[in-house]
Enzyme design. Structure first.
Site, mmCIF file in Angstrom:
data_model
loop_
_atom_site.group_PDB
_atom_site.id
_atom_site.type_symbol
_atom_site.label_atom_id
_atom_site.label_comp_id
_atom_site.label_asym_id
_atom_site.label_seq_id
_atom_site.Cartn_x
_atom_site.Cartn_y
_atom_site.Cartn_z
ATOM 1 N N TRP A 184 52.016 -14.359 -5.920
ATOM 2 C CA TRP A 184 51.998 -14.180 -7.375
ATOM 3 C C TRP A 184 50.799 -14.874 -8.002
ATOM 4 C CZ3 TRP A 184 53.159 -18.110 -11.195
ATOM 5 C CH2 TRP A 184 53.455 -19.368 -10.661
ATOM 6 N N ASP A 185 50.112 -15.702 -7.211
ATOM 7 C CA ASP A 185 48.895 -16.357 -7.677
ATOM 8 C C ASP A 185 47.884 -15.342 -8.212
ATOM 9 O OD1 ASP A 185 50.364 -17.867 -5.870
ATOM 10 O OD2 ASP A 185 48.640 -18.796 -4.929
ATOM 11 N N GLU A 237 58.393 -25.916 -6.745
ATOM 12 C CA GLU A 237 59.081 -25.725 -5.463
ATOM 13 C C GLU A 237 59.682 -27.015 -4.911
ATOM 14 O OE1 GLU A 237 56.478 -21.870 -3.936
ATOM 15 O OE2 GLU A 237 55.913 -23.894 -3.299
ATOM 16 N N LYS A 257 56.222 -30.535 -8.606
ATOM 17 C CA LYS A 257 55.071 -30.137 -7.799
ATOM 18 C C LYS A 257 53.980 -29.488 -8.645
ATOM 19 C CE LYS A 257 53.886 -27.243 -3.789
ATOM 20 N NZ LYS A 257 54.364 -26.172 -2.879
ATOM 21 N N GLN A 258 54.382 -28.618 -9.555
ATOM 22 C CA GLN A 258 53.414 -27.884 -10.375
ATOM 23 C C GLN A 258 54.080 -27.463 -11.677
ATOM 24 O OE1 GLN A 258 53.501 -24.631 -7.294
ATOM 25 N NE2 GLN A 258 53.069 -23.340 -9.069
#
Length: 761
Positions: A354-355, A483, A595-596
């Site tokens: 999906w990046d 994640e 994480k992000q």
């Protein structure tokens, strides 16, 4: 952070050999041309630490999924990016001793990636056990003017002796993947032949049966050549050429290679095509091929370059990332996509995450012809049937696009990702909105986009869970963008992007009905859509549940998030970082650390739907808990920080995303570059510092500039206009290089940018 290269605005330079960090250097020096590429390996033998890797777009191996407990819906295989035949190899033997920088005394060494011209250069002086010195200069490029071609110039000067140097150019199909479980051989021989200073080798992948042919031609300048031997094996061919050399006199060896594959040509003509291409290259010669290649790069940089004044590290970082993005994807083949490692390594597998939609598509929208970004959308449209099948495997309706794919089928076999990280569907819907909003190409919606959106909406409608006690729709058992959380209920971002997709799909349906009436009813009939289904989507939109904390005034990442021990990353001892290399997965899952961007990903994607105060409260709450251990994390935080006026944080996060690989922030670049996240450095400047948005078809800019910079500039393609934007501490200058007069908004004031002046003869 680990830096082994010099800071230079147009180059990545290693000024001494780093045997212990050679794999890192090989990653950093990777080159490609959108069709194939390789790591910065040496042409000659190197017995030290190395990861030899050559990769060809679209070629993969379906490695059967093996798990202890099979769960229904698991993908049948994991798609391995295959290490392809080595086509650049040249053994060099000096006075009967093979050149090997791991065993020779290296007196001088320089490895240099020239980003302006797309070249990898090396120069070194080395001494063998007999005290004989050679000085070597090597230039290599993967042609973007002729994507089948690789060209190498290998110059050797004997410094203190006269005698014999042997060149042994080879093609080697006996290669392995470093991530193979049991050192499996994924290639089998098809055809091989060799002649004086030429040869061709054809290999075929097992299972997928992709065929790849490589043909070589060689030449020597500066000395006479004697062909001593020709090796013609099933998986390996070479020539052995002795050259009489004279002290102080350089000898230049040229190797030309053409690579063809069965995705582009019939198998029966594959070898002939490769030989035809390499013969043309041989006849043109190195200098002409180099000139054509450099000209193509100069043309590319004319539109894609970003300049940063007063900060050499920032300048090198943005150019490096742009360079590697274009090495990976050129957009002229809609069957290809942008793999997270590109042509620089094998980790992760698959070619599409999906990046692509979330980060790379906006970059190509701004720097390239709209057809290139459109091909990224067509790639997903062409995989719609596989996405439908993927949803059915999970017992759901509509389409669930894969987390990882090569051909549209899911090929990621971690259950918490494959089954749960379903927010990826939202990125695909957002990409359709992003493309049409930026380009104005609304015809895409009727031709392709609505069909994808309708199936995405059907998926969300079948995936929600209605809670009659609360009269709310919920989405249970998911993994959000963060994640470091698995199997949570009501991830705010997932719920929000699902409802937005339904809302956007209904809006597109209304648009097509009004503007393309006949096509609208054709689509309703073909897809079996009805007003009752639309009504269900409206009900979900109005009753979607969003976890929220009234006291803090923030959207909760998921149900129960505040049950965790809340603490900032700053309170952790540095010995714990990075978490994914020091903590157990259990400990990570129980922690509050992120994480992000997760909630903040939603505030970036759906930026116009939230007030500045909402963005600020959520940023202040979540960023301090974010460890940024995903390469995708810093850019979103940089963009939002710039919007909120957090200039120091915006700059800090920009540097991290721009130099993530150059400085090896996450201590994993030796496995390959983080290609898809590289678009984040461009986004940080254009969407972040320059504040670019498109609102109702009109460009808006709200620029700021980091204190560390003197100025910055970039160009964007927008609806037939090529604009150059320059920002310094005193003003913002917008110039038009192509196009008619254009109205836009700068700092909330409407401006007209005049057409470029045409010089009169």
């Amino acid at each position: 952070m680990k830096r082994i290269i010099e800071v230079d605005p147009w180059k990545v330079v290693e000024t001494s050999l780093h045997p212990e960090e050679n794999r890192l250097a090989e990653s950093l020096m990777s080159i490609g041309n959108g069709h194939m590429g390789m790591r910065g390996n040496f042409e000659e033998t190197y017995t030290g630490e190395t990861h030899e890797g050559t990769y060809i777009g679209g070629v993969y191996y379906p490695d059967k999924t093996r798990v202890g407990w099979w769960k229904n819906g698991y993908p049948e295989y994991f798609a391995k990016v295959l290490n392809a035949p080595n086509v650049t190899g040249i053994r060099v033997v000096v006075q009967n001793e093979e050149l090997d920088l791991n065993t020779w005394n290296v007196m001088e060494f320089k490895r240099e990636l020239d980003m302006r011209h797309g070249l990898l250069r090396r120069s070194f002086t080395a001494e063998n056990g007999n005290g004989e010195h050679v000085q070597v200069n090597v230039t290599r490029f993967f042609s973007i003017a002729h994507p089948e071609l690789v060209a190498i110039r290998y110059e050797v000067t004997p410094i203190n002796f006269s005698g014999t140097i042997s060149f042994q150019p080879f093609l080697n199909g006996d290669v392995r993947n470093e991530d193979a479980n049991y050192d499996e051989d994924f290639w089998e021989p098809v055809h091989h032949e060799v002649s004086e200073q030429a040869g061709v080798l054809t290999m075929k992948t097992r299972k997928t049966e992709f065929e790849v042919s490589a043909a070589m031609r060689t030449a020597v300048e500066g000395a006479d050549v004697t062909i001593q031997a020709m090796d013609d094996q099933e998986e390996y061919i070479d020539n052995v050429m002795d050259v009489a050399v004279t002290e102080g006199q350089p000898v230049t060896f040229y190797k030309y290679v053409a690579v063809t594959q069965s995705r582009d040509y019939d198998s029966a003509e594959l070898a002939d095509k490769a030989q035809g291409f390499v013969t043309e290259a041989f006849e043109k010669g190195f200098d002409q091929l180099l000139q054509e290649h450099q000209g193509a790069w100069e043309k590319r940089w004319k539109k894609a370059d970003v300049t940063v004044g007063g900060d050499a590290e920032a300048q090198q970082g943005i150019r490096y990332n742009i360079f590697q993005l274009y090495n990976t994807y050129t957009g002229d083949d809609p069957r290809l996509n942008i793999g997270p490692k590109g042509f620089t390594g094998e980790k992760y597998g698959g070619s599409t995450y999906w990046d692509t939609e979330a980060y790379c598509l906006p970059f190509f929208l701004g720097t390239a012809d709209p057809a290139i970004a459109r091909n990224l959308l067509i790639y997903r449209y062409n995989h719609l049937d596989q996405a439908r099948a993927n949803a059915r495997k999970l017992g759901l309706e509509g389409a669930l696009y894969p987390m990882v794919t090569m051909n549209g089928e899911e090929s990621h076999n971690e259950w918490e990702i494959t089954f749960e990280e379903i927010h990826r569907n939202g990125a695909i819907a957002h990409a359709i909105w992003n493309y049409t909003n930026y380009t104005g190409d609304t015809a895409y919606l009727a031709d392709y986009g609505f069909e994808v959106l309708a199936e995405l909406s059907r998926f969300w409608a079948s995936r929600v869970n209605y809670n009659p006690r609360k009269d709310r729709y919920m989405i249970l058992g998911v993994t959000g963008p963060n994640e470091y959380e698995n199997n949570v209920n009501n991830n705010w971002y997932t719920n929000r992007i699902a409802a937005w997709t339904l809302e956007y799909t209904l809006g597109v349906a209304l648009f097509i009905e009004r503007q393309h009436g006949a096509r609208y009813y054709e689509l309703l009939d073909r897809l079996g859509l009805s007003s009752s289904e639309f009504d269900q989507w409206k009900d979900i939109i109005s009753k979607m549940y969003y976890p929220y904390d009234e006291d803090a005034g923030v959207f909760l990442q998921q149900d129960g998030f505040l049950d965790k021990e809340i603490m900032p990353v700053a309170d952790l001892d540095e010995k714990h970082l990075p978490l994914n290399q020091n903590w157990s997965w259990d400990r990570i899952l129980r922690s509050c650390f992120i994480k992000q961007a997760d909630v903040l990903q939603g505030l970036y994607f759906l930026n116009h739907k939230f007030s500045k105060e909402e963005k600020k409260r959520n940023y202040n709450f979540y960023e301090p808990m974010t460890v940024h251990e995903s390469s995708l994390s810093p850019c979103v935080h940089s963009i939002l920080a710039a919007e909120l006026g957090y200039e120091e944080k915006a700059y800090e996060m920009y540097v991290r995303t721009a130099r993530l690989d150059l400085d090896n922030y996450n201590n994993d670049t030796e496995d390959g570059l983080h290609i898809t996240s590289m678009a984040g450095s461009w986004l940080s400047i254009v969407h972040g510092f320059a504040g670019m948005r498109v609102v109702d078809g009109i460009l808006h800019f709200n620029p700021m500039i980091p204190e560390e910079w003197k100025d910055y500039s970039f160009k964007i393609n927008f609806r037939g206009h090529l604009l150059k934007i320059t920002v310094n501490h005193d003003e913002t200058l917008i110039e038009q290089e192509e196009g008619t007069p254009l109205q836009l908004v700068l700092n909330e004031e409407t401006r007209t940018i005049e057409a470029p002046k045409v010089a009169t003869p």
